[in-house]
Design an enzyme around this catalytic site. Structure first.
Site, PDB file in Angstrom:
ATOM      1  N   ASP A  22       0.869  -1.158   0.000  1.00 28.77           N
ATOM      2  CA  ASP A  22       0.000   0.000   0.000  1.00 28.77           C
ATOM      3  C   ASP A  22       0.921   1.227   0.000  1.00 28.77           C
ATOM      4  OD1 ASP A  22      -2.359   1.591   0.342  1.00 28.77           O
ATOM      5  OD2 ASP A  22      -1.884   1.736   2.467  1.00 28.77           O
ATOM      6  N   ASP A  24      -0.217   5.129   1.183  1.00 25.74           N
ATOM      7  CA  ASP A  24      -0.486   6.022   2.325  1.00 25.74           C
ATOM      8  C   ASP A  24      -0.381   5.272   3.647  1.00 25.74           C
ATOM      9  OD1 ASP A  24      -0.959   8.137   0.632  1.00 25.74           O
ATOM     10  OD2 ASP A  24      -3.138   8.022   0.758  1.00 25.74           O
TER      11      ASP A  24
END
Length: 259
Positions: A22, A24
């Site tokens: 991922d 963020d």
């Protein structure tokens, strides 16, 4: 002419392992959207805009936020600078350095509900863009007026995920395409590193030899713990919580020693 090209793409893959990140609060220490909003003159959104968000429609909300920022005169340079200044999460650059030193074993991919402009900008600035074979995220680019235009990544039928992105669909399609490109040979193991609630769905596609790395005490971690307790047997992968990229390095080193 396509056959030789496909052979060329398939032949170099010696990587046994796939690592999905991922972005963020996994690669970077905060939400890139939040960091960019601070480029506004008042460094925050007005209440009417904040309150317009609807559950499951975050991409649509961010389209409105970026349009508002353009109306307020926030320039491309200001947005670019705000993204570049976001710090990495603890130990993540050490993890990427470790993976680079073992690039013959690990293939790296980003799967994120942020956007292409933010991710490409940050990865380039950090000097790590070349480590990732693919970035799956929402398209975003500046139009002639200087507004950053955001689009949804895809549509899907998963009831668990935001309307613009199901990371499990992305993961399943990527695994299938890479296996086909590599003459039917699948990855030996898949590792998924994340933090958010939308990182749970792709983790459900992992098998018993795979590992989910949820950031400790973040939504992904809490949801996986709840799932382990309430739905025994549904989650098949190993779960290794992390607070620093060094935790992931330690786990990967042990797996490398098994060969």
């Amino acid at each position: 002419m396509t056959a030789p090209t496909n052979q060329t793409r398939a032949a170099p893959r010696t990587q046994r392992f796939l690592v999905l990140f991922d972005f963020d609060e996994t690669i970077i220490s905060e939400s890139s959207d939040d960091a960019v909003v601070r480029a506004l003159p008042g460094q925050k959104l007005p209440d009417w805009l904040k309150n317009s968000y609807r559950e499951g429609h975050y991409n649509e909300h961010m389209q409105q936020v970026l349009a508002y920022m353009a109306e307020q005169g926030v320039s491309k340079d200001s947005i670019h600078s705000a993204v570049e200044k976001i710090p990495p999460t603890p130990g993540i650059l050490n993890l990427l350095q470790y993976l680079q030193s073992h690039h013959q074993d690990f293939e790296l991919v980003v799967v994120s509900d942020a956007n292409m402009y933010f991710i490409e900008t940050w990865l380039q600035r950090a000097g790590v863009r070349q480590l990732f074979r693919k970035v799956f995220t929402n398209p975003a680019s500046f139009d002639a007026s200087g507004r950053l235009v955001l689009l949804p990544f895809h549509s899907h039928s998963c009831s668990c995920c935001p309307d613009n992105m199901c990371k499990q669909v992305i993961l399943q399609e990527y695994l299938a395409s890479r296996q086909k490109e590599c003459g039917g040979t699948p990855f030996q193991r898949v590792f998924y590193i994340g933090d958010g609630a939308n990182d749970v769905c792709p983790s459900l596609a992992l098998g018993p030899r795979d590992t989910a790395f949820p950031r400790r005490d973040f939504p992904m971690h809490k949801l996986l713990v709840e799932m382990q307790h309430s739905k025994a047997g549904k989650f098949r992968a190993n779960i290794v919580p992390w607070t620093s990229g060094e935790n992931v390095v330690d786990c990967l080193k042990k797996i490398m020693e098994e060969r």
